[in-house]
Design an enzyme around this catalytic site. Structure first.
Site, PDB file in Angstrom:
ATOM      1  N   ASP A 147      35.796  41.718  36.388  1.00 13.40           N
ATOM      2  CA  ASP A 147      35.300  42.326  37.617  1.00 13.40           C
ATOM      3  C   ASP A 147      35.742  43.778  37.669  1.00 13.40           C
ATOM      4  O   ASP A 147      36.911  44.078  37.914  1.00 13.40           O
ATOM      5  CB  ASP A 147      35.808  41.567  38.841  1.00 13.40           C
ATOM      6  CG  ASP A 147      35.264  42.144  40.144  1.00 13.40           C
ATOM      7  OD1 ASP A 147      34.285  42.916  40.087  1.00 13.40           O
ATOM      8  OD2 ASP A 147      35.812  41.827  41.214  1.00 13.40           O
ATOM      9  N   ASP A 173      30.591  48.170  40.295  1.00 14.65           N
ATOM     10  CA  ASP A 173      31.166  46.854  40.570  1.00 14.65           C
ATOM     11  C   ASP A 173      30.346  45.747  39.922  1.00 14.65           C
ATOM     12  O   ASP A 173      29.242  45.435  40.367  1.00 14.65           O
ATOM     13  CB  ASP A 173      31.233  46.649  42.085  1.00 14.65           C
ATOM     14  CG  ASP A 173      31.957  45.372  42.479  1.00 14.65           C
ATOM     15  OD1 ASP A 173      32.521  44.717  41.575  1.00 14.65           O
ATOM     16  OD2 ASP A 173      31.966  45.035  43.662  1.00 14.65           O
TER      17      ASP A 173
END
Length: 494
Positions: free
Chosen positions: A299, A103
């Site tokens: 992201d 992430d």
């Protein structure tokens, strides 16, 4: 599952939240809208401190050897089934194994702790600090929030889809697997005492935070001068999944296109997106439509992409004009007003015959070509049907999730404030590279008290340079299988 791993709050070392803005749900299509909040210090000296940190890291990088190792790690899972990609990480002595979501929107790595009062059932057993001879709690100090007993630093993370993770901070030896050149390193991570929402119900054990921040695993390794200030992700395709990740520098292939990334605009990795083309035609949009608030943010923990409303409408309408031969169908979930089409067939490699090519144009004039799998997801109930994986964002920030970079090598070159893109087959990248030689035993690592430790397996393959993926010297078998990587693997003969 479609998730948006962007922080609402942060109470980790030197991080404090000062912005709030709840995501909204459109009454028409019920799609949750991502909320993007910067992690900012309350101090006026925040920008100056980040600038000083940037200068310090540049000076550190200038002194690094060209043979600095990197960590090559395999990726697992896929967007459709899981909504994320994971990698394997080993923590402690002896090593305890975890499946963590990679992430770029998170700045802390965390796993469920054995003492967790409210944690779900995940892929692997919880971390047991008492079973690791090298574990140390991060003691309470003026630069962190502390537990009720004022003994140990704590962390707290809350995300846009209303999940959360909180716990204590600990330090232990982290290992990156047998394919990695990088030997095990001590690192700070979160030991969860409570998790809610999707974090509670997901199969993955936790999060591997790759964002910008003192607790990011990338920042910690860079600050130790054990890797270059860069990392790369390569997500597998629509039906295959998997892929590869490299922590540290690689030699960028000549075909890679770059965009500038401003580290001072926000902690998130941003690019300078100027315009978009569909089927060779530029979308008619106001100047700066992709430059609102935090700009265009990458992201890796978010599944889909979210455009500012005007940009989404223009993109949707342009796609609809090009797929008139296909039939509009209902989406797989009646709670969502997805835009779906049938009649394109099951073969993903043939989707370009039914759906148009899309180009992203950066401020520097570079262009990134997107294939249909970079903006579509497969309908789960109708064979040969696909749905748009781009949605409208009520906020002005543009958010690009994992779908946009499937089968794309993405290099986050933090040292040079840029992000590079190269279209390739990411699943095959890991599957077909060949590592020569047996792994060498990992060297011992010492704690601050100089006690020698037995390290979990994370040894380097022999004879490989630090900045090239394994397989670079198997020219006869690799180049035939990877024509796109002719510029990526140096043509050196053993």
């Amino acid at each position: 599952m479609a998730r948006t791993w962007l922080h609402l709050t942060s109470s980790i070392i030197v991080c404090a939240l000062i912005c709030f803005n709840f995501f909204t749900v459109d009454a028409k299509d019920h799609h949750p809208r991502p909320m993007l909040l910067p992690l900012q210090l309350t101090s006026r000296n925040h920008s100056q401190q980040r600038h000083l940190d940037n200068i310090r890291r540049h000076l550190q990088q200038s002194g690094l050897s060209s043979s600095t190792p990197n960590a090559r790690m395999r990726l697992y899972d896929d967007l459709l089934s899981n909504g994320y990609y994971t990698t394997r990480l080993w923590i402690g002595t002896p090593p305890q194994e975890f499946a963590l979501i990679v992430d770029t929107g998170s700045t802390v790595t965390y796993v469920p702790c054995s003492s967790c009062a409210h944690c779900g059932k995940h892929q692997d057993p919880r971390f047991q600090p008492d079973l690791s001879s090298t574990y140390q709690p991060v003691k309470c100090n003026p630069s962190c929030n502390c537990d009720d007993e004022q003994k140990q630093c704590t962390y707290d993370r809350r995300y846009a889809e209303m999940s959360s993770s909180s716990g204590v901070l600990g330090e232990d030896i982290v290992s990156f697997g047998n394919e990695s050149e990088l030997v095990p390193q001590r690192a700070v991570f979160g030991c969860e005492n409570r998790e809610t929402g999707d974090l509670y119900s997901q199969r993955a054990d936790g999060i591997m935070g790759l964002g910008r921040g003192q607790l990011s695993i990338v920042d910690q390794l860079v600050d130790k001068s054990v890797i270059g200030d860069s990392f790369s992700l390569c997500y597998g395709g629509m039906d295959v999944g998997g892929g590869a990740m490299v922590l540290g520098k690689i030699t960028p292939p000549p075909e890679m296109v770059f965009s500038h990334s401003d580290p001072f605009r926000s902690p998130y990795y941003n690019i300078e997106l100027k315009e978009m083309h569909v089927a060779g035609k530029r979308l008619k949009l106001p100047t700066g439509v992709f430059d609102g608030r935090h700009g265009t943010v990458l992201d890796s923990g978010t599944t889909y992409a979210y455009f500012q409303k005007d940009a989404f409408v223009a993109f949707r309408d342009a796609i609809l004009r090009e797929v008139h031969s296909l039939k509009r169908v209902r989406g797989p979930d009646p709670n969502f007003d997805d835009i779906c089409f049938s009649g394109a067939g099951r073969d993903v490699s043939q989707l370009s015959k039914s759906f148009p090519a899309v180009e992203m144009v950066f401020n520097n004039g570079n262009k990134l070509l997107l294939s249909p799998e970079n903006y579509l997801f497969r309908h789960t109930k109708l064979i040969g049907a696909y749905c748009l994986g781009i949605f409208a964002n009520t906020e002005s920030t543009t958010l690009l999730g994992g779908i946009v970079v499937r089968n794309t090598l993405v290099t986050y070159d933090r040292d040079n404030d840029r992000i590079g893109f190269l279209k390739t087959n990411c699943s095959e990248l890991w599957r077909r590279v060949k590592i020569s030689g047996a792994p060498a035993p990992a060297p011992s690592v010492s704690q601050s008290n100089d006690t020698n430790l037995e390290i979990p397996p994370a040894s380097a393959p022999s004879g490989l340079p630090a900045n090239v993926l394994p397989g670079a010297w198997h020219i006869t078998c690799i180049l035939a299988m990877f024509p796109v990587f002719l510029g990526f693997f140096p043509c050196t003969v053993l």
